[in-house]
Write a protein that holds these residues in place. Sequence first.
Motif, PDB file in Angstrom:
ATOM      1  N   ASP A 175      40.151  42.273  46.286  1.00 31.74           N
ATOM      2  CA  ASP A 175      40.633  41.346  47.313  1.00 31.74           C
ATOM      3  C   ASP A 175      41.963  41.801  47.902  1.00 31.74           C
ATOM      4  N   LEU A 176      42.732  42.548  47.131  1.00 26.83           N
ATOM      5  CA  LEU A 176      44.022  43.036  47.604  1.00 26.83           C
ATOM      6  C   LEU A 176      43.836  44.388  48.270  1.00 26.83           C
ATOM      7  N   ARG A 177      44.278  44.500  49.509  1.00 29.34           N
ATOM      8  CA  ARG A 177      44.121  45.734  50.286  1.00 29.34           C
ATOM      9  C   ARG A 177      44.787  46.924  49.588  1.00 29.34           C
ATOM     10  N   ASN A 178      45.963  46.687  48.987  1.00 30.50           N
ATOM     11  CA  ASN A 178      46.685  47.795  48.358  1.00 30.50           C
ATOM     12  C   ASN A 178      46.158  48.141  46.959  1.00 30.50           C
ATOM     13  N   ARG A 179      45.111  47.478  46.497  1.00 32.06           N
ATOM     14  CA  ARG A 179      44.467  47.830  45.229  1.00 32.06           C
ATOM     15  C   ARG A 179      43.114  48.511  45.456  1.00 32.06           C
ATOM     16  N   ARG A 180      42.782  48.751  46.725  1.00 27.40           N
ATOM     17  CA  ARG A 180      41.582  49.520  47.038  1.00 27.40           C
ATOM     18  C   ARG A 180      41.932  51.002  46.962  1.00 27.40           C
TER      19      ARG A 180
END
Length: 197
Positions: A175-180
């Motif tokens: 859900d977090l862009r920076n954890r993709r």
Amino acid sequence: MNTTRIFSIVLFLVAAFLAVYLARLIYNDIEHTRRVEEVEAKVINQLKIIREAQIAFQTVNGRFTADWDELKAFIDTGKLFVIQKREEIIPLDYGDDSVVLHIDTLDAVPVRDSLFSPLKYPNLDLSTLSYIPENEKGEQFVIFAEKITKSGVSVDVIEVKDINPFDRTRKEDSDLRNRRPLRFGSRTDITTAGNWE
């Protein structure tokens, strides 16, 4: 030897073993975190170089490229044009102004010397540009460059991403862009921003 003394020695040995075990776990966790940060810094640096090359490529050619060989050849032998823009304002009889824009091409400079000079990127190796740093399988970044229609207008989009992140907690469905997985650009939006920024 009484049972209290034996119990104390066994308890001391168990406590010492647990202390060493927990210290090793903490050390391994810290070392893994440090290693993830080190590898991701290399991946981000590589993505920044690719992004800079793609933006320059689009400036010259009017599009992004999904062909690694074409991008590498552009960096190695391509040229950027140095232009001068100036406006000439001509007053009209009825009180309005007319603006004439003059654009002059002053020079053409090699991309390699201007954007990717040895001072800026001393270790730039074009043969490894497309490969994900520290990737055991020797995989390349996935590159997507297309024209899409946005609000009735045809626009260029680019996305370059690490398909096999070193940090296994990076998931595409996060859900977090920076954890993709690390990437820049988008397949659906007009952006060249990186998800690490």
